[in-house]
Design a protein around this motif. Structure first.
Motif, mmCIF file in Angstrom:
data_model
loop_
_atom_site.group_PDB
_atom_site.id
_atom_site.type_symbol
_atom_site.label_atom_id
_atom_site.label_comp_id
_atom_site.label_asym_id
_atom_site.label_seq_id
_atom_site.Cartn_x
_atom_site.Cartn_y
_atom_site.Cartn_z
ATOM 1 N N ALA A 85 0.806 -1.054 0.014
ATOM 2 C CA ALA A 85 -0.178 -0.193 0.078
ATOM 3 C C ALA A 85 0.843 0.929 -0.019
ATOM 4 C CB ALA A 85 -0.861 0.011 1.323
ATOM 5 N N PRO A 86 0.587 2.245 -0.472
ATOM 6 C CA PRO A 86 1.251 3.387 -0.754
ATOM 7 C C PRO A 86 1.815 4.039 0.776
ATOM 8 C CG PRO A 86 -0.539 3.795 -2.080
ATOM 9 C CD PRO A 86 -0.810 2.617 -1.449
ATOM 10 N N GLY A 87 2.870 4.523 0.766
ATOM 11 C CA GLY A 87 3.176 4.994 2.241
ATOM 12 C C GLY A 87 3.851 3.926 2.967
ATOM 13 N N THR A 88 3.791 2.366 2.756
ATOM 14 C CA THR A 88 4.594 1.578 3.451
ATOM 15 C C THR A 88 6.116 1.754 3.625
ATOM 16 O OG1 THR A 88 3.050 -0.038 2.620
ATOM 17 C CG2 THR A 88 4.693 -1.036 3.717
ATOM 18 N N LEU A 89 6.490 1.615 4.777
ATOM 19 C CA LEU A 89 7.754 1.655 5.236
ATOM 20 C C LEU A 89 8.513 0.185 4.615
ATOM 21 C CD1 LEU A 89 10.162 3.170 6.379
ATOM 22 C CD2 LEU A 89 9.614 2.190 8.705
ATOM 23 N N LEU A 90 9.375 0.517 3.889
ATOM 24 C CA LEU A 90 10.068 -0.717 3.362
ATOM 25 C C LEU A 90 11.771 -0.695 3.947
ATOM 26 C CD1 LEU A 90 9.100 -0.449 -0.391
ATOM 27 C CD2 LEU A 90 8.065 -1.757 1.253
ATOM 28 N N ILE A 91 11.906 -1.686 4.474
ATOM 29 C CA ILE A 91 13.508 -1.859 5.281
ATOM 30 C C ILE A 91 14.234 -3.163 4.676
ATOM 31 C CG2 ILE A 91 14.804 -2.075 7.314
ATOM 32 C CD1 ILE A 91 12.272 -0.960 8.785
ATOM 33 N N ASP A 92 15.437 -2.831 4.000
ATOM 34 C CA ASP A 92 16.117 -4.109 3.572
ATOM 35 C C ASP A 92 17.294 -4.035 4.388
ATOM 36 O OD1 ASP A 92 17.114 -6.165 1.976
ATOM 37 O OD2 ASP A 92 18.272 -4.938 0.754
ATOM 38 N N SER A 93 17.361 -5.382 5.142
ATOM 39 C CA SER A 93 18.293 -5.501 6.131
ATOM 40 C C SER A 93 19.327 -6.338 5.342
ATOM 41 C CB SER A 93 17.895 -6.103 7.490
ATOM 42 O OG SER A 93 17.253 -4.993 8.142
ATOM 43 N N SER A 94 19.133 -6.912 4.276
ATOM 44 C CA SER A 94 20.315 -7.741 3.634
ATOM 45 C C SER A 94 21.436 -6.996 3.450
ATOM 46 C CB SER A 94 19.604 -8.385 2.055
ATOM 47 O OG SER A 94 18.481 -8.417 2.163
ATOM 48 N N ALA A 111 7.462 5.010 -6.397
ATOM 49 C CA ALA A 111 6.135 4.526 -6.155
ATOM 50 C C ALA A 111 5.447 4.807 -4.930
ATOM 51 C CB ALA A 111 6.364 2.736 -5.922
ATOM 52 N N GLY A 112 5.817 5.744 -4.352
ATOM 53 C CA GLY A 112 5.297 6.342 -3.200
ATOM 54 C C GLY A 112 5.590 5.942 -1.868
ATOM 55 N N HIS A 113 6.756 5.038 -1.803
ATOM 56 C CA HIS A 113 7.303 4.548 -0.558
ATOM 57 C C HIS A 113 8.411 5.091 0.283
ATOM 58 C CE1 HIS A 113 4.097 1.324 -1.473
ATOM 59 N NE2 HIS A 113 4.852 1.240 -2.532
ATOM 60 N N GLU A 114 8.630 4.879 1.363
ATOM 61 C CA GLU A 114 9.759 5.337 1.968
ATOM 62 C C GLU A 114 10.576 4.055 2.308
ATOM 63 O OE1 GLU A 114 12.326 7.957 3.483
ATOM 64 O OE2 GLU A 114 10.294 8.701 4.523
ATOM 65 N N MET A 115 12.043 3.836 1.567
ATOM 66 C CA MET A 115 12.704 2.790 1.564
ATOM 67 C C MET A 115 14.037 3.105 2.318
ATOM 68 S SD MET A 115 13.671 -0.176 -0.993
ATOM 69 C CE MET A 115 14.813 -1.443 -0.487
ATOM 70 N N LEU A 116 14.572 2.314 3.120
ATOM 71 C CA LEU A 116 15.701 2.217 4.095
ATOM 72 C C LEU A 116 16.681 1.125 3.533
ATOM 73 C CD1 LEU A 116 14.452 3.269 7.572
ATOM 74 C CD2 LEU A 116 15.480 4.831 5.846
ATOM 75 N N ASP A 117 18.039 1.159 3.386
ATOM 76 C CA ASP A 117 18.719 0.164 3.541
ATOM 77 C C ASP A 117 19.126 0.013 5.064
ATOM 78 O OD1 ASP A 117 20.323 2.401 2.384
ATOM 79 O OD2 ASP A 117 22.050 1.439 2.924
ATOM 80 N N ALA A 118 19.216 -1.025 5.852
ATOM 81 C CA ALA A 118 19.658 -1.373 7.019
ATOM 82 C C ALA A 118 20.247 -2.690 7.350
ATOM 83 C CB ALA A 118 18.350 -1.184 7.851
ATOM 84 N N PRO A 119 21.215 -2.901 6.643
ATOM 85 C CA PRO A 119 22.202 -4.078 6.977
ATOM 86 C C PRO A 119 22.589 -4.046 8.428
ATOM 87 C CG PRO A 119 23.528 -2.407 5.908
ATOM 88 C CD PRO A 119 22.102 -1.833 5.899
ATOM 89 N N VAL A 120 22.990 -5.392 8.896
ATOM 90 C CA VAL A 120 23.071 -5.887 10.124
ATOM 91 C C VAL A 120 24.729 -6.204 10.516
ATOM 92 C CG1 VAL A 120 20.639 -6.076 10.680
ATOM 93 C CG2 VAL A 120 22.236 -7.985 10.137
ATOM 94 N N SER A 121 24.816 -6.129 11.779
ATOM 95 C CA SER A 121 26.020 -6.727 12.108
ATOM 96 C C SER A 121 25.731 -7.509 13.578
ATOM 97 C CB SER A 121 27.355 -5.568 12.348
ATOM 98 O OG SER A 121 28.215 -6.077 13.223
ATOM 99 N N GLY A 122 26.542 -8.490 13.859
ATOM 100 C CA GLY A 122 26.119 -9.281 15.007
ATOM 101 C C GLY A 122 25.897 -10.761 14.953
ATOM 102 N N GLY A 123 25.879 -11.198 13.556
ATOM 103 C CA GLY A 123 25.480 -12.569 13.180
ATOM 104 C C GLY A 123 24.261 -13.224 13.815
ATOM 105 N N THR A 124 24.268 -14.315 13.708
ATOM 106 C CA THR A 124 23.146 -15.277 14.234
ATOM 107 C C THR A 124 23.108 -15.137 15.716
ATOM 108 O OG1 THR A 124 24.445 -17.094 14.300
ATOM 109 C CG2 THR A 124 22.968 -16.866 12.351
#
Ligand code: NAD
Length: 301
Positions: A85-94, A111-124
């Motif tokens: 849906a328009p306005g959905t917050l999209l977060i890619d942590s890959s 397409a009307g969405h806020e998107m962030l790249d949010a990779p992580v550190s810390g492992g499983t």
């Protein structure tokens, strides 16, 4: 919040579990039946399709292997940019390349969405304990919206800068990690050959200028530190294949930007050789075993 979580693998499954524990309503999705079954076994609900999952979600988080999977999930014919849906917050942590992260975020904005790249550190272990570090690229407003969601899965949540800056931080960090691990492995190989006790080297270096995460937290030889992968035949942990992927991403960025990273390039070659030797699935500290075997025929008996 209603959150869709796509990619329920080694990292995504415990991350989605922590979102549920924090009270969010999480719908999961994965192409692998094994991953879907594991989420259901946790008590989670699986969506039948991207459209079903994203339709009612206020935020979508993706935790996928590489850039091509992220492209497919966001930009594909039935992808998120068409179904959310328009306005959905999209977060890619890959962990993916900067160019793909920026391209997908720009398409999301269109397409009307806020998107962030949010990779992580810390492992499983960090994913399970909800102590991950998130390195976030995107707008201030997007970061403010994402922060309370990410806080259910991590301890350090850092706004690294505009779109792509999270991936930039991740690849710089992991280039340091790859190089420092090889330095620590080489020191233990040398210590063995010149008759220095491993424990003595650990006790001295861990309180000296040679100290670093690779030595203290992921020591590549069994003995000095309990419960590290070296004590369980190098079961990951953080697989050497993923370290190689991240080093390659750093070298792609260095080449594109014109940055000299000779040690990063050399570390990439060592991890390539180690993977070719059949050690890709082992923890990346298995570099000790690989280096230890090199030149063994020349070592004094
Ligand atoms: P993984 O392979 O265990 O999990 C990825 C999941 O994505 C799999 O279950 C796969 O079936 C699913 N998937 C692939 N394509 C899909 C699609 N089109 N739609 C839905 N699901 C799909 O990988 P992981 O170890 O969880 O790592 C995920 C990401 O996190 C990677 O980018 C990795 O580099 C990064 N990372 C991993 C670690 C770690 O220690 N494992 C640490 C930090 C960052």
């Amino acid at each position: 919040m209603r959150i869709q979580f796509i990619g329920l693998g080694n990292m995504g499954l415990p991350m989605a579990g922590n979102l549920r524990k924090a009270g969010h309503q999480v719908t999961g999705l994965d192409t692998a039946p094994r991953a879907r079954d594991a989420f259901i076994a946790q008590g989670g609900h699986i969506a039948a399709s991207l459209a079903e999952g994203a339709g009612g979600a206020e935020a979508v988080i993706t935790m996928l292997p590489a850039g091509e999977h992220v492209r497919a999930v966001y930009l594909g014919e039935h992808g998120l940019l068409r179904t959310a849906a328009p306005g959905t917050l999209l977060i890619d942590s890959s962990t993916i390349d900067i160019a793909t992260a920026r391209e997908v975020a720009a398409a999301a904005a269109k397409a009307g969405h806020e998107m962030l790249d949010a990779p992580v550190s810390g492992g499983t272990t960090g994913a399970e304990a909800a102590t991950l570090t998130f390195m976030v690229g995107g707008s201030e407003t997007g970061f403010a919206r994402a922060r309370p969601i990410l806080a259910a899965m991590g301890r350090n949540i850092v706004h690294a800068g505009p779109s792509g800056a999270g991936q930039a931080a991740k690849m710089c960090n992991n280039m340091i990690l790859g190089i420092s691990m090889l330095g620590v492995c080489e020191a233990f190989v040398l210590a063995d050959r010149i008759g220095l006790d491993r424990q003595k080297l650990f006790d001295i270096a861990s309180n000296s200028s040679g100290s670093c995460w690779s030595l203290l937290k992921n020591c590549p030889v069994p003995g000095p530190v309990p419960n590290v992968p070296a004590t369980r035949e190098y079961q990951p942990g953080f697989a050497a294949a993923l370290m190689l992927k991240d080093l390659k991403l750093s070298q792609l960025a260095a080449e594109t930007a014109g940055a000299a990273t000779p040690l990063g390039a050399h570390a990439t070659r060592v991890y390539e050789a180690l993977a070719a030797a059949g050690l890709a699935d082992k923890d990346f500290s298995v570099a000790f075993r690989y280096l230890d075997a090199l030149l063994r025929d020349k070592a004094p008996s």
